[in-house]
Design an enzyme around this catalytic site. Structure first.
Site, PDB file in Angstrom:
ATOM      1  N   CYS A   1       0.858  -1.190   0.000  1.00  0.00           N
ATOM      2  CA  CYS A   1       0.000   0.000   0.000  1.00  0.00           C
ATOM      3  C   CYS A   1       0.886   1.229   0.000  1.00  0.00           C
ATOM      4  O   CYS A   1       1.435   1.614   1.021  1.00  0.00           O
ATOM      5  CB  CYS A   1      -0.912   0.001   1.218  1.00  0.00           C
ATOM      6  SG  CYS A   1      -2.009   1.432   1.318  1.00  0.00           S
TER       7      CYS A   1
ATOM      8  N   GLU B   1      -4.837  -8.803  -1.853  1.00  0.00           N
ATOM      9  CA  GLU B   1      -4.919  -8.741  -0.390  1.00  0.00           C
ATOM     10  C   GLU B   1      -4.134  -7.557   0.128  1.00  0.00           C
ATOM     11  O   GLU B   1      -3.106  -7.183  -0.447  1.00  0.00           O
ATOM     12  CB  GLU B   1      -4.370 -10.048   0.205  1.00  0.00           C
ATOM     13  CG  GLU B   1      -4.337 -10.097   1.735  1.00  0.00           C
ATOM     14  CD  GLU B   1      -2.982  -9.696   2.323  1.00  0.00           C
ATOM     15  OE1 GLU B   1      -2.870  -9.694   3.566  1.00  0.00           O
ATOM     16  OE2 GLU B   1      -2.048  -9.353   1.553  1.00  0.00           O
TER      17      GLU B   1
ATOM     18  N   ARG C   1      -6.594 -12.220  12.597  1.00  0.00           N
ATOM     19  CA  ARG C   1      -5.813 -11.576  11.536  1.00  0.00           C
ATOM     20  C   ARG C   1      -6.786 -11.044  10.485  1.00  0.00           C
ATOM     21  O   ARG C   1      -7.163 -11.752   9.551  1.00  0.00           O
ATOM     22  CB  ARG C   1      -4.834 -12.574  10.916  1.00  0.00           C
ATOM     23  CG  ARG C   1      -3.812 -11.953   9.975  1.00  0.00           C
ATOM     24  CD  ARG C   1      -2.864 -13.006   9.393  1.00  0.00           C
ATOM     25  NE  ARG C   1      -1.766 -12.387   8.686  1.00  0.00           N
ATOM     26  CZ  ARG C   1      -0.644 -11.947   9.249  1.00  0.00           C
ATOM     27  NH1 ARG C   1      -0.473 -12.081  10.560  1.00  0.00           N
ATOM     28  NH2 ARG C   1       0.314 -11.383   8.532  1.00  0.00           N
TER      29      ARG C   1
ATOM     30  N   ARG D   1      -7.784  -8.942   7.340  1.00  0.00           N
ATOM     31  CA  ARG D   1      -7.213  -8.397   6.120  1.00  0.00           C
ATOM     32  C   ARG D   1      -8.353  -8.148   5.131  1.00  0.00           C
ATOM     33  O   ARG D   1      -9.410  -8.790   5.198  1.00  0.00           O
ATOM     34  CB  ARG D   1      -6.199  -9.359   5.497  1.00  0.00           C
ATOM     35  CG  ARG D   1      -4.925  -9.569   6.328  1.00  0.00           C
ATOM     36  CD  ARG D   1      -4.099  -8.310   6.374  1.00  0.00           C
ATOM     37  NE  ARG D   1      -2.810  -8.482   7.048  1.00  0.00           N
ATOM     38  CZ  ARG D   1      -2.593  -8.266   8.335  1.00  0.00           C
ATOM     39  NH1 ARG D   1      -3.610  -7.891   9.113  1.00  0.00           N
ATOM     40  NH2 ARG D   1      -1.398  -8.412   8.861  1.00  0.00           N
TER      41      ARG D   1
END
Length: 319
Positions: free
Chosen positions: A74, A113, A156, A158
């Site tokens: 990102c 992802e 987790r 995502r």
């Protein structure tokens, strides 16, 4: 059978999950000099190109494929208000290189992802740009935040972007896409006891020293006095861990393991991290502990990827 490419491959979490569904990798790419040996130790890279720097790759040279897989970095995107196309708004980012591949090769589907924070990055402009760019390329995109808890004993979260090219009928519902068919295990069904070594088999170097523990307690108290939050979390074997991060080598206090009242807690071993991420026992770890922590902390969860790909692809991509 279906073919796929593994972009920003890391240690191969996407690849392992996709191969478990019957996919065949025809091209992969990873730049990190410490990650490349780990990937090559666990996957056959002799029968296809294992590219190094995505910015040096000509998209035309990449083999045709059915599915593109990528956990993309990102980076900052343009905040320009004018709609001048993806080249203007994503130029200079690694996402631009990813888009170039999709535009040139036109795979039937892709799975991307990123961290959950992508949704609010730059006040939502980054996510808006990504969705619009992919739409301009001729893809219907379905985002979803998924917690890996249940696939592994770890919280987790995502964000996953599942996309299908216009004109391709994979049987997806128009509103929810593949997520209608996605099946997740019950959260909490796996606990740390399923991945931990017996304490007497863990080398002493993973147990925190008295000095380190005293430092953690002091730092926590000092931060609390300033109104700041700082915590170290000690987990028992019947619990689900927090998120394993790439900085675990330096900030291992995020997941500490209880060893009884008379012994300091310890860090996870690299093999336990592999299990925590859903990798099998035969997965090779040919790097130092610090590199292993970073690599597993940056990885996707292969069993979760398998479930997503199963939901994405219909029978005509299988043998």
């Amino acid at each position: 059978m279906f073919t796929f490419i593994d972009v920003f491959a890391g240690i191969g979490g996407f690849r392992r999950g996709c191969e478990l569904t019957g996919g065949v990798c025809v091209w992969s790419c990873e730049k990190d000099k410490f990650v490349r040996p780990a990937y090559a130790s666990n996957f056959d890279v002799a029968d296809h190109e294992f590219a190094e720097d995505i910015e040096d790759v000509d998209p035309k040279s990449i083999p045709d494929h059915d599915v593109l897989l990528a956990g993309f970095p990102c980076q900052p995107f343009s905040t320009a208000g004018k709609r001048e196309g993806f080249a203007h708004e994503t130029q200079g980012t690694l996402f631009f290189d990813l888009v170039e591949i999709i535009r040139e090769k036109q795979p039937a589907a892709f799975l991307l992802e990123n961290v959950k924070g992508l949704l609010g990055h730059n006040s939502g402009i980054t996510m808006f740009t990504i969705m619009r760019v992919l739409d301009d390329l001729g893809y219907r995109v379905y985002p979803k935040v998924i917690d890996a808890d249940g696939f592994v004993p770890q919280h987790r979260e995502r964000v996953y972007l599942a996309g299908v090219r216009d004109g391709i009928d994979l049987g997806w519902h128009e509103l929810m896409g593949p997520w209608n068919a996605f099946e997740a295990p019950q959260q909490g069904s796996l606990q740390l006891r399923h991945i931990l070594e017996p304490h007497d088999q863990v080398p002493d170097k993973y147990t925190l020293s008295d000095r380190f523990m005293a430092g953690l307690r002091t730092h926590k108290a000092n931060q609390a006095a300033k109104g700041n939050s700082f915590s170290y979390r000690v987990f028992r074997s019947n619990e689900v861990a927090g998120t394993l991060t790439a900085s675990y080598a330096k900030s291992g206090q995020s997941i500490l393991i209880h060893q009884g009242r008379d012994r300091n807690p310890r860090k996870l071993t690299p093999r336990e991290c592999a299990r925590l991420m859903g990798y099998p026992e035969h997965f090779k770890i040919p790097v130092s502990d610090s590199q292993a922590y970073k690599q597993f902390g940056n990885s996707v969860v292969p069993p979760l990827i398998r479930a997503i790909v199963d939901a994405m692809l219909t029978w005509h991509y299988r043998e």
